[in-house]
Design a protein around this motif. Structure first.
Motif, short mmCIF file in Angstrom:
data_model
loop_
_atom_site.label_atom_id
_atom_site.label_comp_id
_atom_site.label_asym_id
_atom_site.label_seq_id
_atom_site.Cartn_x
_atom_site.Cartn_y
_atom_site.Cartn_z
N TYR A 96 -5.54 14.13 6.05
CA TYR A 96 -4.52 13.77 5.06
C TYR A 96 -4.98 14.29 3.71
O TYR A 96 -5.97 13.81 3.14
CB TYR A 96 -4.31 12.26 5.04
CG TYR A 96 -3.63 11.76 6.29
CD1 TYR A 96 -2.24 11.63 6.34
CD2 TYR A 96 -4.37 11.44 7.43
CE1 TYR A 96 -1.61 11.19 7.50
CE2 TYR A 96 -3.74 11.00 8.59
CZ TYR A 96 -2.36 10.88 8.62
OH TYR A 96 -1.73 10.45 9.76
N SER B 23 1.06 13.64 -3.96
CA SER B 23 1.62 14.11 -2.70
C SER B 23 0.61 13.91 -1.59
O SER B 23 -0.61 13.95 -1.81
CB SER B 23 2.02 15.58 -2.78
OG SER B 23 0.87 16.40 -2.94
N ARG C 240 -0.14 15.26 2.36
CA ARG C 240 0.17 16.20 3.43
C ARG C 240 -0.65 15.86 4.66
O ARG C 240 -1.87 15.70 4.56
CB ARG C 240 -0.12 17.64 2.99
CG ARG C 240 0.86 18.19 1.97
CD ARG C 240 0.43 19.56 1.45
NE ARG C 240 1.51 20.21 0.74
CZ ARG C 240 1.84 19.97 -0.52
NH1 ARG C 240 1.14 19.07 -1.20
NH2 ARG C 240 2.84 20.60 -1.09
N ARG C 241 0.02 15.79 5.78
CA ARG C 241 -0.68 15.53 7.04
C ARG C 241 -0.90 16.85 7.76
O ARG C 241 0.05 17.58 8.07
CB ARG C 241 0.11 14.58 7.93
CG ARG C 241 -0.63 14.13 9.19
CD ARG C 241 0.22 13.18 10.02
NE ARG C 241 -0.55 12.53 11.06
CZ ARG C 241 -0.77 13.05 12.27
NH1 ARG C 241 -0.28 14.25 12.58
NH2 ARG C 241 -1.48 12.40 13.17
N ARG D 41 3.83 17.09 7.92
CA ARG D 41 4.69 16.21 7.14
C ARG D 41 4.18 16.15 5.71
O ARG D 41 2.97 16.22 5.47
CB ARG D 41 4.68 14.79 7.76
CG ARG D 41 5.59 13.78 7.08
CD ARG D 41 7.05 14.01 7.38
NE ARG D 41 7.90 13.20 6.51
CZ ARG D 41 8.25 11.93 6.77
NH1 ARG D 41 7.85 11.35 7.89
NH2 ARG D 41 9.02 11.27 5.93
N TRP E 6 4.76 13.97 1.92
CA TRP E 6 5.37 12.89 1.14
C TRP E 6 5.03 13.12 -0.34
O TRP E 6 3.93 13.54 -0.67
CB TRP E 6 4.82 11.51 1.54
CG TRP E 6 5.11 11.08 2.94
CD1 TRP E 6 6.11 10.26 3.37
CD2 TRP E 6 4.32 11.40 4.10
NE1 TRP E 6 6.02 10.06 4.72
CE2 TRP E 6 4.93 10.75 5.20
CE3 TRP E 6 3.18 12.18 4.34
CZ2 TRP E 6 4.44 10.85 6.50
CZ3 TRP E 6 2.69 12.29 5.62
CH2 TRP E 6 3.32 11.62 6.68
N THR E 7 5.96 12.81 -1.22
CA THR E 7 5.70 12.82 -2.67
C THR E 7 6.05 11.45 -3.22
O THR E 7 7.18 10.98 -3.05
CB THR E 7 6.52 13.90 -3.38
OG1 THR E 7 6.16 15.19 -2.83
CG2 THR E 7 6.21 13.91 -4.88
N CYS E 8 5.09 10.83 -3.88
CA CYS E 8 5.25 9.43 -4.30
C CYS E 8 4.86 9.28 -5.78
O CYS E 8 4.18 10.13 -6.35
CB CYS E 8 4.36 8.52 -3.46
SG CYS E 8 4.51 8.75 -1.68
N LEU F 121 0.16 4.24 2.66
CA LEU F 121 0.97 5.32 3.22
C LEU F 121 0.21 6.07 4.30
O LEU F 121 0.78 6.41 5.35
CB LEU F 121 1.41 6.28 2.11
CG LEU F 121 2.25 7.48 2.57
CD1 LEU F 121 3.50 7.04 3.32
CD2 LEU F 121 2.63 8.36 1.39
N ALA G 216 1.44 6.44 8.04
CA ALA G 216 1.66 7.77 8.60
C ALA G 216 0.84 7.97 9.87
O ALA G 216 1.29 8.62 10.82
CB ALA G 216 1.30 8.83 7.57
N ALA H 225 6.84 5.81 4.66
CA ALA H 225 7.54 6.10 3.41
C ALA H 225 6.74 5.58 2.24
O ALA H 225 5.88 4.69 2.38
CB ALA H 225 8.94 5.44 3.42
N CYS H 226 7.00 6.17 1.08
CA CYS H 226 6.30 5.73 -0.15
C CYS H 226 6.69 4.30 -0.48
O CYS H 226 7.80 3.86 -0.22
CB CYS H 226 6.67 6.64 -1.32
SG CYS H 226 6.27 8.37 -1.08
#
Length: 217
Positions: free
Chosen positions: A130, A154, A156-157, A165, A167-169, A202, A206, A214-215
Motif C-alpha cells: 500500500y 492518496s 495505491r494498492r 486500486r 483512493w484519494t482522501c 482505510l 482495503a 472508502a475514505c
C-alpha cells in the motif's frame, strides 16, 4: 580634538556594549524538536483486527511528504495572534520538516497495522504493498493554543507489482496545546497520529475488501 580622535573615543566607548550584545546572542542555546514521539499510538479496532488476523500479509510504502512552503524551514514557524507567521530562531526541527512528518506517519502506520514500512527496501513480491503519498496542506501551530494539520493523501494498492486500486482522501486534526514548546510539539505529534489512524483504517478496510473500502473523515 580632531575628528579622528573623536571617532576613536566613541569606538572605545561603544565596544563594551557591542561585546555584551554579541555574548548575549552567542549564549542563546538552540533547542531541537522532533515529531517522532515516544508514545505508542492507539490502534483502531479495524487495525487491531487486521494485525491479529493477517498483520504480516501486507507492507506499506510511505513516499516523501510535501509540506507548505511557508513552514518548510529549519526553524519552527508559528502563527501569531494577528495571523503573521514567525520563525523561532532558537527552536529547530531535528530533521527537515518533510522528513519529520514522514517519519512520524510511517512509525504510526507501522505500529497501528503491525506491518513493515518498505520505502528503503524491496518488498517481498508475494505481499500487497500500500503506497501512500501525502500532501500536507496546512500545518498551523500557535504557541499555548493549538496545532491544526490538514492533509490530502492518496493510497495505491499494488499486488504483484500491478496497481489495482487508488483512493484519494482528505484528513484533518486539531489538537489543543498546553503551555510551552514541549506541549506544542506533543499536540503536533497527536495531530499526526490522528491522520495516520485514518490512513490505517482505510488500509485495513482495503485489505479485507478493496471493493467496499472508502475514505473516512
Amino acid at each position: 580634538m580632531n575628528t579622528v580622535a573623536i571617532r576613536r573615543l566613541l569606538a572605545r566607548a561603544c565596544l563594551p556594549a557591542v561585546l555584551v550584545l554579541l555574548n548575549a546572542c552567542a549564549a542563546q542555546p538552540l533547542h531541537f524538536h522532533t515529531l517522532l514521539g515516544t508514545q505508542q499510538p492507539a490502534r483502531s479496532r479495524q487495525a487491531a483486527d487486521l494485525a491479529g488476523d493477517r498483520g504480516g500479509d501486507l507492507a506499506i510504502e510511505l513516499q516523501r511528504v510535501r509540506v507548505p512552503a511557508q513552514v518548510d524551514h529549519p526553524e519552527l514557524v508559528l502563527r501569531a495572534g494577528d495571523g503573521r507567521l514567525l520563525r523561532i530562531e532558537d527552536r529547530r526541527w531535528s530533521a527537515p520538516l518533510p522528513d519529520e512528518v514522514r517519519a512520524a506517519l510511517a512509525a504510526a502506520l507501522s505500529s497501528q497495522l503491525q506491518v513493515r514500512e518498505v520505502s528503503a527496501v524491496v518488498a517481498p513480491g508475494t505481499l500487497p504493498v500500500y503506497r501512500v503519498a501525502v500532501d500536507l496542506q496546512r500545518f498551523d501551530a500557535q504557541l499555548d493554543r493549538a496545532v491544526r494539520v490538514e492533509a490530502v493523501w492518496s493510497l495505491r494498492r499494488l499486488a504483484s507489482g500491478q496497481e489495482s486500486r487508488v483512493w484519494t482522501c482528505a484528513s484533518s486534526s486539531e489538537r489543543v496545546a498546553g503551555t510551552g514548546y514541549d506541549a506544542l510539539i506533543a499536540a503536533a505529534q497527536q495531530a499526526l497520529l490522528d491522520i495516520a489512524a485514518q490512513m490505517a483504517m482505510l488500509i485495513s478496510a482495503a485489505q479485507q475488501d478493496a471493493a467496499q473500502a472508502a475514505c473516512r473523515s
